[in-house]
Design an enzyme around this catalytic site. Sequence first.
Site, PDB file in Angstrom:
ATOM      1  N   TRP A 465       0.905  -1.251  -0.019  1.00  0.00           N
ATOM      2  CA  TRP A 465       0.078   0.045   0.232  1.00  0.00           C
ATOM      3  C   TRP A 465       0.812   1.337  -0.166  1.00  0.00           C
ATOM      4  O   TRP A 465       0.210   2.239  -0.125  1.00  0.00           O
ATOM      5  CB  TRP A 465      -1.015  -0.043   1.159  1.00  0.00           C
ATOM      6  CG  TRP A 465      -0.344   0.454   2.515  1.00  0.00           C
ATOM      7  CD1 TRP A 465       0.710  -0.250   3.228  1.00  0.00           C
ATOM      8  CD2 TRP A 465      -0.695   1.333   3.597  1.00  0.00           C
ATOM      9  NE1 TRP A 465       1.087   0.612   4.124  1.00  0.00           N
ATOM     10  CE2 TRP A 465      -0.256   1.695   4.615  1.00  0.00           C
ATOM     11  CE3 TRP A 465      -2.069   2.258   3.524  1.00  0.00           C
ATOM     12  CZ2 TRP A 465      -0.186   2.428   5.593  1.00  0.00           C
ATOM     13  CZ3 TRP A 465      -2.140   3.305   4.476  1.00  0.00           C
ATOM     14  CH2 TRP A 465      -1.432   2.927   5.442  1.00  0.00           C
ATOM     15  N   GLU A 604      -0.966  -2.898  12.161  1.00  0.00           N
ATOM     16  CA  GLU A 604      -0.842  -4.066  12.008  1.00  0.00           C
ATOM     17  C   GLU A 604      -0.573  -4.796  13.094  1.00  0.00           C
ATOM     18  O   GLU A 604      -0.578  -6.372  13.292  1.00  0.00           O
ATOM     19  CB  GLU A 604       0.409  -4.461  10.990  1.00  0.00           C
ATOM     20  CG  GLU A 604       0.391  -3.955   9.727  1.00  0.00           C
ATOM     21  CD  GLU A 604       1.479  -3.800   8.966  1.00  0.00           C
ATOM     22  OE1 GLU A 604       2.634  -3.821   9.490  1.00  0.00           O
ATOM     23  OE2 GLU A 604       1.657  -4.517   7.692  1.00  0.00           O
ATOM     24  N   LYS A 725       0.779   0.206  15.981  1.00  0.00           N
ATOM     25  CA  LYS A 725       2.094   0.514  15.270  1.00  0.00           C
ATOM     26  C   LYS A 725       2.111   1.574  14.584  1.00  0.00           C
ATOM     27  O   LYS A 725       3.059   2.311  14.516  1.00  0.00           O
ATOM     28  CB  LYS A 725       2.136  -0.709  14.154  1.00  0.00           C
ATOM     29  CG  LYS A 725       3.237  -0.735  13.398  1.00  0.00           C
ATOM     30  CD  LYS A 725       3.452  -1.732  12.482  1.00  0.00           C
ATOM     31  CE  LYS A 725       4.677  -1.750  11.666  1.00  0.00           C
ATOM     32  NZ  LYS A 725       4.609  -2.853  10.615  1.00  0.00           N
ATOM     33  N   GLN A 726       1.120   2.311  14.055  1.00  0.00           N
ATOM     34  CA  GLN A 726       0.984   3.128  13.014  1.00  0.00           C
ATOM     35  C   GLN A 726      -0.372   3.630  13.126  1.00  0.00           C
ATOM     36  O   GLN A 726      -1.437   3.321  13.502  1.00  0.00           O
ATOM     37  CB  GLN A 726       1.537   3.273  11.735  1.00  0.00           C
ATOM     38  CG  GLN A 726       0.661   1.957  11.011  1.00  0.00           C
ATOM     39  CD  GLN A 726       1.492   1.665   9.790  1.00  0.00           C
ATOM     40  OE1 GLN A 726       2.097   2.302   9.139  1.00  0.00           O
ATOM     41  NE2 GLN A 726       1.553   0.271   9.427  1.00  0.00           N
TER      42      GLN A 726
END
Length: 907
Positions: A465, A604, A725-726
């Site tokens: 992505w 994730e 994670k983000q």
Amino acid sequence: MQLIRLRIENDAMAIAYYPAEDQAATAHFMIAYNPQQGIGENLENIKIRLAGLHFDAAVLENGLDYPFSDTIVGVNYERIDVGLALTNMLNIPVVSQAAVEQDGLTAAVKAKSTYLKWHLDYYGQYDGVRNNGQEAMLTVGNGYFGLRGAYVEAHADKNNYPGTYVAGIFDQETTQIKDHAVVNEDLVNLPNAQFMTFGVDHQPPFTINQHDIQDVYRSLDLKTGILTISMIVQLASGHLLQVQSQKLANMRDWHRYAIRYTITPMNFSGSLQVYADIDGSVVNGNVSRYNVFDQHHLQTLGLESQTNTAYLSGQTKTSQITYTIGAKLTSPDVETTKHVQVTNQAQSVRQTLSLNVQAGKTVTFDKNVVLRTSNDHAPESLPAINDELAQASFEDTVKSSTDYWHNCWHDADIKIRGDVTSQRLTRVNIFHSFVSAAATESGQLDASVGARGLHGEAYRGHVFWDEMFILPFYSLHRPKLAKQLLMYRYRRLAAARQNAQEAGYAGAMYPWQSAQTGDEQAQFMHLNPITDTWDPDNSRLQRHVSLDIAYNVWMYYHITQDKAFLGQYGMEMLLSIAEFWISKATYDDQTGRYSIAGVMGPDEFHENYPNAKQPGLKNNAYTNMMVAWLFDTIDQLRGDLANDVYQKAASAANFNGQLLNKMDDISHKLTLEINRSGIIAQFEGYFKLPTLDFRAYRQKYGDISRMDRILKAEGKTPDAYQVAKQADALMAFYNFDVPTVQKLIEKLGYKLPKEYLTHNIQYYLERTTHGSTLSRIVYAVLNQLDENYDQAWTLFSEALFSDYYDIQGGTTAEGIHLGVMCATLLLTTRNFGGVSVLGDQLQVNPQLPEQWDGLKFKHTFRGTHYHFAITHSKVCVTADQAQPITIAGKQYQLKANKPLTVADVTN
């Protein structure tokens, strides 16, 4: 000009501060050298002692005289380029006293500033992942191939990795690991034809080692694409030589690259041997954690030679892509066609040239290489390669590269005034964006950009992505290139349909990891390096990748208005992706809303619910918002196409009127979970998860960016906690402006309270470990939207520096992070420059960082070329066609080629 002067001796550093160049020093500092610390740590004391003083430049009074740098000093039997170190530390140019005496202070500082903005330099020899990371940063290439910036004298070992990668060349191997047969498809490390080295008096050839190399300086010239490595070598025999290699890719004839190798014997005359290899025995060995798998992808089929040319041909083992590499060795100092000797081994060919040399006299050798594969449109036959080698020369490659980069910098450069380091690293990012993809613009390659460029083997070279962070930059500066990258996805639309069908859905479901054919390359299991156990890998459930592809289709069309692309390819892709999401959405009679389950968001860390039997999450906010956006966008884009063109695309996608009605219904009724404070739940049930004590974990582990691995090592799971994670729930605010996202949410029937964005940013920042460099980019944008400018700058700076300083502890060694590189470029122009392309006309609302004095760049939007010059107080815009534009909320009319200046523009 305010400046500091410094002398660095063996036991102390003397510094004087001058408030003006023509005035006496007003402050003096003497900093004792601490032998228990390294030179770099000692230099940090300079920054501490000078805190609060402003200075524009530094003058080093006692630099050593080297041909490659005049700001090197020796301390305690070590040497350091103080100029490079202090520029990184203080963000100022550092000049030598010799340069000041020769050119004057102002000219010397200007020349050094210019040099720093166009070069990426490293001084000294490094080991392990630190050197491997520098190799990645010094990669040269042209989008057809990438050559890691390793020493040409190096073979792969624990400190060096001279990888060669060609776009789209993948191969699969199966490895039995414990009780698992693991299939991996890798971007293949092709035979190493970069190799050149030397020997003296027929002694063993020189190899890269700490004992023989007295000094080394590596410099990548971003203006020309030439990587120069200069070494001073003293062999065990006492022979002293100056050795230089220059390596670059041909940006026009992109099957070619060239190396110029020069050797100067400093203290002897005698016999010198030069060796040039093509080594077909290489394996994929760049990523140590992959070494448990079978990484042997090449099979050598043939070795040939003719006078001063050598050839190696082979094929990949499983995909059976054939390749041929030809290399020609020439020299102005010796007739190579008569004196080259060739030695063949099982998987390599070596050319050897022996000649007599004189002390102080430089000898030069050129190695021109041609690389072709069966994936190319042109033939890879030996006669064809031989013909191309006959045309190739180092000078021609330099000219083609210089011409290409001249045009590239003219169109795509971003000029930053007042910040040497930001300027240099911004240009480094631009450089690598084209190294990774330039040749694809030709339309002759079936490839896209991998998340790690053509710079290393992490993520196995797959396409993710990350494209969503990359393609907008290309769309604004190289729209033909962006189109070809989208065509890679279009050519894999049939595979995406097959993926959906196999998963029990309709339409097109693009894979999370794509490589050669477009089937899913994500693993079902992965080996946890901390626990040494196999864990389920559900990353393929990041179905939002299809939405990210749709976003790129829309962004390209929105910027270019390429209706032919939309009609022939883009609409079919959008409708096929939409049909997948229609088939995945389920209606709940009790809530009167649709839900989407069995997915993962960009975070994730969360793959499923704790103790759940089925993988995946329900109603991921980013996924659902992007689905609603896609459905609305298709409805809008239908009006841009003639009915027969739309019907043809709909027919190709098997998209009928019933699906169109269903799409409209879903777009109003997708489920989000939003609490009273307006915080958008990352997924349904997120608020019920317990929180983590991040402070305690940082105290215990230090780096907690990969909290998922830490928790699993403790016998826990990140699925059970509010940890990310983000960026995930707020990703849509990166893709679009706030009004667009707010409208999407309101159209779904939800109301947001005041200050909802601030609440969301604070909430998720506290729960995010930034395990991905992309996270810093997204949160930099979010903080700027919320007027947290200091935090935005900090996060942006970390992202900009992330590969240069390898902030993730060795990952740059495995390839650059192309997504974050291109995202910093977009953030610079879109958020700091304030130029938004999201509307039908450009809108400009500058938000320059305090650290910058000015910003200049160009955009191509809907066929009009714009040039922007932005400072803290004004905006100047020039366009080559008459166009309306909005600046700081006011409407203006641009006249063709007439600059428009708007003053009193406040941040």
